[in-house]
Design a protein around this motif. Structure first.
Motif, PDB file in Angstrom:
ATOM      1  N   VAL A  17       0.839  -1.206   0.000  1.00  0.00           N
ATOM      2  CA  VAL A  17       0.000   0.000   0.000  1.00  0.00           C
ATOM      3  C   VAL A  17       0.868   1.248   0.000  1.00  0.00           C
ATOM      4  O   VAL A  17       0.626   2.214  -0.737  1.00  0.00           O
ATOM      5  CB  VAL A  17      -0.953  -0.013   1.215  1.00  0.00           C
ATOM      6  N   LEU A  18       1.920   1.228   0.862  1.00  0.00           N
ATOM      7  CA  LEU A  18       2.810   2.381   0.943  1.00  0.00           C
ATOM      8  C   LEU A  18       3.522   2.615  -0.384  1.00  0.00           C
ATOM      9  O   LEU A  18       3.664   3.753  -0.841  1.00  0.00           O
ATOM     10  CB  LEU A  18       3.834   2.163   2.061  1.00  0.00           C
ATOM     11  N   THR A  19       3.954   1.509  -1.001  1.00  0.00           N
ATOM     12  CA  THR A  19       4.628   1.628  -2.297  1.00  0.00           C
ATOM     13  C   THR A  19       3.701   2.230  -3.349  1.00  0.00           C
ATOM     14  O   THR A  19       4.101   3.100  -4.127  1.00  0.00           O
ATOM     15  CB  THR A  19       5.122   0.249  -2.767  1.00  0.00           C
ATOM     16  N   CYS A  20       2.436   1.745  -3.344  1.00  0.00           N
ATOM     17  CA  CYS A  20       1.455   2.295  -4.303  1.00  0.00           C
ATOM     18  C   CYS A  20       1.216   3.775  -4.054  1.00  0.00           C
ATOM     19  O   CYS A  20       1.141   4.574  -4.999  1.00  0.00           O
ATOM     20  CB  CYS A  20       0.144   1.524  -4.191  1.00  0.00           C
ATOM     21  N   TYR A  21       1.108   4.142  -2.772  1.00  0.00           N
ATOM     22  CA  TYR A  21       0.863   5.537  -2.421  1.00  0.00           C
ATOM     23  C   TYR A  21       2.024   6.415  -2.872  1.00  0.00           C
ATOM     24  O   TYR A  21       1.829   7.472  -3.483  1.00  0.00           O
ATOM     25  CB  TYR A  21       0.657   5.670  -0.914  1.00  0.00           C
ATOM     26  N   VAL A  22       3.238   5.985  -2.570  1.00  0.00           N
ATOM     27  CA  VAL A  22       4.420   6.751  -2.960  1.00  0.00           C
ATOM     28  C   VAL A  22       4.514   6.850  -4.478  1.00  0.00           C
ATOM     29  O   VAL A  22       4.812   7.911  -5.040  1.00  0.00           O
ATOM     30  CB  VAL A  22       5.696   6.119  -2.377  1.00  0.00           C
ATOM     31  N   SER A  23       4.224   5.722  -5.161  1.00  0.00           N
ATOM     32  CA  SER A  23       4.276   5.722  -6.620  1.00  0.00           C
ATOM     33  C   SER A  23       3.264   6.700  -7.199  1.00  0.00           C
ATOM     34  O   SER A  23       3.561   7.432  -8.160  1.00  0.00           O
ATOM     35  CB  SER A  23       4.008   4.315  -7.160  1.00  0.00           C
ATOM     36  N   MET A  24       2.056   6.710  -6.606  1.00  0.00           N
ATOM     37  CA  MET A  24       1.034   7.635  -7.082  1.00  0.00           C
ATOM     38  C   MET A  24       1.459   9.086  -6.883  1.00  0.00           C
ATOM     39  O   MET A  24       1.258   9.935  -7.751  1.00  0.00           O
ATOM     40  CB  MET A  24      -0.294   7.375  -6.357  1.00  0.00           C
ATOM     41  N   ARG A  29       3.315  14.154  -9.048  1.00  0.00           N
ATOM     42  CA  ARG A  29       4.278  15.257  -9.150  1.00  0.00           C
ATOM     43  C   ARG A  29       4.875  15.332 -10.554  1.00  0.00           C
ATOM     44  O   ARG A  29       5.111  16.414 -11.079  1.00  0.00           O
ATOM     45  CB  ARG A  29       5.380  15.089  -8.105  1.00  0.00           C
ATOM     46  N   HIS A  30       5.097  14.148 -11.147  1.00  0.00           N
ATOM     47  CA  HIS A  30       5.686  14.109 -12.479  1.00  0.00           C
ATOM     48  C   HIS A  30       4.755  14.739 -13.509  1.00  0.00           C
ATOM     49  O   HIS A  30       5.176  15.587 -14.301  1.00  0.00           O
ATOM     50  CB  HIS A  30       6.006  12.659 -12.868  1.00  0.00           C
ATOM     51  N   TRP A  31       3.462  14.298 -13.517  1.00  0.00           N
ATOM     52  CA  TRP A  31       2.574  14.851 -14.535  1.00  0.00           C
ATOM     53  C   TRP A  31       2.251  16.317 -14.273  1.00  0.00           C
ATOM     54  O   TRP A  31       2.086  17.110 -15.203  1.00  0.00           O
ATOM     55  CB  TRP A  31       1.313  14.022 -14.732  1.00  0.00           C
ATOM     56  N   GLN A  32       2.170  16.707 -12.971  1.00  0.00           N
ATOM     57  CA  GLN A  32       1.949  18.121 -12.680  1.00  0.00           C
ATOM     58  C   GLN A  32       3.105  18.976 -13.184  1.00  0.00           C
ATOM     59  O   GLN A  32       2.901  20.056 -13.745  1.00  0.00           O
ATOM     60  CB  GLN A  32       1.759  18.331 -11.178  1.00  0.00           C
ATOM     61  N   ALA A  33       4.328  18.463 -12.995  1.00  0.00           N
ATOM     62  CA  ALA A  33       5.500  19.192 -13.488  1.00  0.00           C
ATOM     63  C   ALA A  33       5.469  19.289 -15.012  1.00  0.00           C
ATOM     64  O   ALA A  33       5.804  20.332 -15.590  1.00  0.00           O
ATOM     65  CB  ALA A  33       6.777  18.506 -13.012  1.00  0.00           C
TER      66      ALA A  33
END
Length: 611
Positions: A17-24, A29-33
């Motif tokens: 779950v933590l990995t999914c959250y961090v990945s999201m 951040r990537h697409w916003q940038a």
């Protein structure tokens, strides 16, 4: 051993779950940038293009500068005539407006892009033999969401930046056939969703009279540009007041015709498919004669041929120039939303001026009948004096105000629960701060509406009613609301006929130009404009006065024109405080297909109350 395995399994799930959250979050951040980079790149390209135009036209030559000042000061009849007579060249006129527009853009940020072929078009007009178009050589500004071939109609979202229009909108084609020179496109709120004017691509536009206030929306760039003198005639769109509100905020004239009187083919809409609250193209200009000339130039066989859905009614000059007294109704406030002292005073000021000019509560033809009667000159004079003393405009209250505004309009305008805007325009975009509150309210689930509506009812009954309306759950629900809309139109028409009205005078908005941070929370202030989109009546605004020190001080004395007892009191007072000197408009309304009569009333008000 089993407990160890269970613990390991739980930890594994938590780690996943933590990995999914961090990945999201990383992806977000990537697409916003990436979106932000794309928006900023377009903004810089746009500003570079505008600077290039400015460098090409700015001059230190004093005779040229004086000639340009003269050009900018000319009213549209004189400007048009001098262009046709050859006293002025289309190139010189274009360069005067290009210089003024780009200079004003530096303080207002009202432009998105220059039209690349404007200079070539002006040169072609000067080189041509015929100068027959009604707008020969007149520079015209175009709202961002209206297609110009080869340019993107962005609506302030990045997904449209790489999709240039394949052809001009019909209205642009007709303007060109009439000799006009489209020369700039103007800024809009993101997805056309606010009557502030800001988006992540081109930034925020400010009011030409007060940079701390908004120019309105969604045709905010047009309002700011024309209000600053950078354009003489502009094309916008009006879905709930999107032409009239910026015109009022920026102290210019704005006009929305009946839908299908002017073609909207080639316009991008924030809510395609919306029914019941009817959008229409519109015009903004520095005066009413310019609006009338713009309408006359558009209502021609070229438009009727290019868009067969337009009703083929040419401009009726005789109706616009008619001199018979009119029977005019008026109101100073709607029950659903208060007006400030300046807004109510503007209506009364225009009403009294119209009464003094001979517009009366008797039938408009009555004086003419008496003039033609077999009476002595003295008898006719006595009758005229008696009628003059009786002249009063007719108080007219729109029927069922709380129902139509709080229930019917909201259900129709948000029939999709904001999903079109959220999924079609804003998905994958950085949402502009000026529309966040509105989008949250639009997309709020039904159960949350009920909860908030219940909690707010004891203190803010009108806001509670707006929030707690039941979402349309089926096509059947939508059809029933459309039936209710048609019934309301007939009720309104019956009241109009019962009062024997020719036209109507009312506020243009609840307030003068508001502060941009208050725009999404003051959405109910647009009740004064959206009502006539619901009815599909032609309506226009014309400035008549300014906010005075007395108007400002009366805000402290709780002298809002209001019967709802709601949070609107506080918000309207807060955003209006300090608005001394801002221009204030009134709204003029006529029956469907009577655009010329509406414009005639606007002209009367402009002449009698002229600023």
């Amino acid at each position: 051993m089993g407990s160890v395995n269970s613990t390991a399994a739980v930890l594994s799930v938590l780690a996943g779950v933590l990995t999914c959250y961090v990945s999201m979050k990383v992806y977000e951040r990537h697409w916003q940038a990436a979106v932000r980079k794309k928006a900023l790149k377009k903004r810089e390209e746009s500003r570079r293009a505008l600077r290039d135009v400015q460098r090409s036209v700015v001059t230190d030559d004093q005779p040229t500068a004086a000639r340009r000042r003269k050009i900018l000061s000319l009213p549209i009849p004189e400007l048009s005539q001098q262009l046709k007579d050859g006293q002025l060249s289309a190139v010189h006129v274009l360069q005067a407006f290009q210089e003024k527009a780009t200079l004003e853009n530096e303080r207002l940020n009202c432009l998105t892009e220059p039209v690349p072929d404007a200079l070539a078009r002006a040169k072609d007009l000067d080189a041509g033999d015929g100068k027959r178009g009604l707008l020969h050589g007149v520079p015209v500004s175009i709202k961002d969401n209206i297609n110009i071939k080869g340019m993107a109609s962005t609506m302030g979202v990045t997904k449209h930046l790489d999709a240039p229009a394949e052809e001009d909108a019909v209205i642009v084609q007709v303007l060109k056939k009439q000799g006009a020179v489209p020369f700039v496109k103007t800024n809009v709120p993101q997805a056309l969703l606010s009557f502030a004017c800001s988006n992540p691509v081109f930034g925020e536009t400010v009011n030409p009279a007060d940079p701390a206030r908004t120019p309105g929306g969604s045709s905010g760039g047009e309002g700011a540009l024309i209000g600053s003198g950078g354009s003489i005639l502009g094309v916008g769109s009006d879905g709930a007041g999107s032409v009239r509100i910026p015109a009022h905020f920026c102290g210019v004239c704005g006009f929305k015709p009946t839908a299908h009187r002017i073609s909207e083919k080639g316009f991008k809409s924030s809510s395609p498919g919306e029914q019941g609250v009817v959008p229409a193209p519109g015009l903004l200009a520095r005066d009413v004669d310019c609006l009338a000339l713009g309408m006359k130039a558009l209502l021609v066989p070229d438009m009727f041929h290019l868009d067969p859905q337009v009703v083929p009614i040419p401009f009726r000059q005789e109706m616009y120039e008619d001199k018979k007294p009119m029977r005019i109704g008026y109101f100073t406030a709607l029950e659903a939303c208060p007006t400030t002292p300046s807004m109510g005073r503007a209506v009364i000021m225009a009403k009294e001026a119209l009464e003094k000019a001979g517009h009366t509560a008797v039938q408009g033809s009555l004086l003419a009948d008496y003039r033609g009667a077999n009476m002595s000159r003295l008898s006719r004079f006595v009758v005229f004096l008696v009628l003059l003393l009786r002249q009063k405009l007719v108080a007219f209250d729109p029927p069922d105000q709380l129902y139509v505004i709080a229930d019917l309009v909201v259900k129709l305008i948000n029939a999709d629960c904001g999903q079109t805007s959220k999924t079609k325009w804003l998905k994958g975009e950085i949402m502009d701060d000026r529309i966040k509150t509105l989008v949250i309210v639009m997309t709020m689930p039904n159960y949350l509406r009920k909860i908030f509506g219940f909690l707010l009812k004891p203190i803010w009954p009108y806001t509670s009613r707006l929030l707690s309306y039941r979402l349309l759950g089926s096509i059947f629900d939508l059809w029933q609301r459309l039936v209710e809309r048609e019934e309301y139109v007939q009720t309104f028409l019956a009241e109009w006929r019962g009062a024997k009205l020719d036209a109507l005078l009312c506020p243009a908005f609840s307030t003068p130009a508001c502060k941009p941070e208050d725009a999404s929370r003051l959405i109910t202030a647009a009740n004064y404009t959206v009502l006539f989109n619901l009815l599909n009546f032609p309506a226009g605004v014309v400035p008549v006065t300014t906010v005075t020190e007395e108007d400002d001080s009366r805000l402290d004395n709780n002298l809002l024109v209001d019967t709802s007892g709601d949070i609107n009191h506080h918000l309207i007072r807060k955003t209006t405080k300090g608005a001394v000197g801002l221009l204030v408009a009134v709204q003029c309304v006529a029956l469907p297909w009577q655009e010329e009569r509406c414009l005639r009333l606007m002209k009367e008000v402009e002449t009698l109350c002229g600023l």
